[in-house]
Write a protein that holds these residues in place. Sequence first.
Motif, PDB file in Angstrom:
ATOM      1  N   GLY A   1       0.786  -1.230   0.000  1.00  0.00           N
ATOM      2  CA  GLY A   1       0.000   0.000   0.000  1.00  0.00           C
ATOM      3  C   GLY A   1       0.816   1.277   0.000  1.00  0.00           C
ATOM      4  N   SER A   2       2.122   1.176   0.149  1.00  0.00           N
ATOM      5  CA  SER A   2       2.950   2.384   0.232  1.00  0.00           C
ATOM      6  C   SER A   2       2.993   3.158  -1.084  1.00  0.00           C
ATOM      7  CB  SER A   2       4.368   2.036   0.697  1.00  0.00           C
ATOM      8  OG  SER A   2       4.970   1.086  -0.164  1.00  0.00           O
ATOM      9  N   HIS A   3       2.652   2.510  -2.198  1.00  0.00           N
ATOM     10  CA  HIS A   3       2.638   3.207  -3.489  1.00  0.00           C
ATOM     11  C   HIS A   3       1.542   4.270  -3.558  1.00  0.00           C
ATOM     12  CE1 HIS A   3      -0.394   0.111  -3.950  1.00  0.00           C
ATOM     13  NE2 HIS A   3      -0.842   0.716  -5.044  1.00  0.00           N
ATOM     14  N   LYS A   4       0.600   4.227  -2.623  1.00  0.00           N
ATOM     15  CA  LYS A   4      -0.502   5.186  -2.601  1.00  0.00           C
ATOM     16  C   LYS A   4      -0.222   6.388  -1.702  1.00  0.00           C
ATOM     17  CE  LYS A   4      -3.829   1.467  -3.225  1.00  0.00           C
ATOM     18  NZ  LYS A   4      -5.035   0.826  -2.695  1.00  0.00           N
ATOM     19  N   GLN A   5       0.907   6.381  -0.990  1.00  0.00           N
ATOM     20  CA  GLN A   5       1.188   7.385   0.038  1.00  0.00           C
ATOM     21  C   GLN A   5       1.993   8.580  -0.451  1.00  0.00           C
ATOM     22  OE1 GLN A   5       3.028   5.383   3.348  1.00  0.00           O
ATOM     23  NE2 GLN A   5       1.416   3.847   3.450  1.00  0.00           N
ATOM     24  N   GLY A   6       2.436   8.583  -1.697  1.00  0.00           N
ATOM     25  CA  GLY A   6       3.316   9.651  -2.144  1.00  0.00           C
ATOM     26  C   GLY A   6       4.727   9.395  -1.652  1.00  0.00           C
ATOM     27  N   LYS A   7       5.555  10.420  -1.744  1.00  0.00           N
ATOM     28  CA  LYS A   7       6.955  10.287  -1.342  1.00  0.00           C
ATOM     29  C   LYS A   7       7.041  10.145   0.176  1.00  0.00           C
ATOM     30  CE  LYS A   7      11.270  10.351  -2.695  1.00  0.00           C
ATOM     31  NZ  LYS A   7      11.792   9.149  -3.276  1.00  0.00           N
ATOM     32  N   ILE A   8       7.659   9.072   0.630  1.00  0.00           N
ATOM     33  CA  ILE A   8       7.762   8.742   2.048  1.00  0.00           C
ATOM     34  C   ILE A   8       9.103   9.223   2.580  1.00  0.00           C
ATOM     35  CG2 ILE A   8       7.902   6.813   3.687  1.00  0.00           C
ATOM     36  CD1 ILE A   8       6.020   5.280   1.735  1.00  0.00           C
ATOM     37  N   ASP A   9       9.101   9.789   3.773  1.00  0.00           N
ATOM     38  CA  ASP A   9      10.343  10.164   4.439  1.00  0.00           C
ATOM     39  C   ASP A   9      10.908   8.882   5.068  1.00  0.00           C
ATOM     40  OD1 ASP A   9      12.413  11.056   6.082  1.00  0.00           O
ATOM     41  OD2 ASP A   9      11.311  12.847   6.724  1.00  0.00           O
ATOM     42  N   ILE A  10      11.724   8.196   4.310  1.00  0.00           N
ATOM     43  CA  ILE A  10      12.221   6.879   4.710  1.00  0.00           C
ATOM     44  C   ILE A  10      13.129   6.976   5.936  1.00  0.00           C
ATOM     45  CG2 ILE A  10      13.550   4.860   3.964  1.00  0.00           C
ATOM     46  CD1 ILE A  10      12.614   5.640   1.064  1.00  0.00           C
ATOM     47  N   LYS A  11      13.969   7.980   5.963  1.00  0.00           N
ATOM     48  CA  LYS A  11      14.871   8.142   7.109  1.00  0.00           C
ATOM     49  C   LYS A  11      14.067   8.300   8.395  1.00  0.00           C
ATOM     50  CE  LYS A  11      18.971  10.692   8.479  1.00  0.00           C
ATOM     51  NZ  LYS A  11      19.938  11.728   8.093  1.00  0.00           N
TER      52      LYS A  11
END
Length: 174
Positions: free
Chosen positions: A90-100
């Motif tokens: 589902g992360s493809h629906k969240q926009g750019k993720i702050d991975i750090k």
Amino acid sequence: GMCQIMDAGLRLYGHPTLLSIAASINGDDFVPYTEVIFVKQPGVGGSVSWHQDGVTHWNSPDWDEGIHGFNFQVQLYDTSAHSCLWVVPGSHKQGKIDIKQLVTETGSDQLKEAVPLYANAGDVTMVNRQALHGSFANTSPDQRVSLTIGFHRKKSVLGQRGSLASSASNIYDE
């Protein structure tokens, strides 16, 4: 250069079933994106940090969950949790993720939402390029080799500059 050095790679990229799946997702007017061979030898294959693919459309007014395309991965060997790709559903629906920040909040690079993308030799998996994904060092006794091919919607590519392009003449057009 998989398609240039391996007849099997070129045949894989042009496989009618895979092309029909790409057309069903991206429409009949789609374009190829990439061809990569991933090799992770037992106990040697390094990690690939958590990441989301795509650099061009994160702030686009036309952004949607499929704008950066998807990849197929064909596994040449069975995979396990110790050798496979991991994906956050589902992360493809969240926009750019702050991975750090996500890793800091989790307290580990082993994200609790992530699931292993198990596959047997010959299986084809598919991952949205915007999905948060990565792989750990191959700590298994098993070889991992996968052939990765990707596809974009044509409209996502038109007017964009390739990442290796250095001039205006390297903008993708009709």
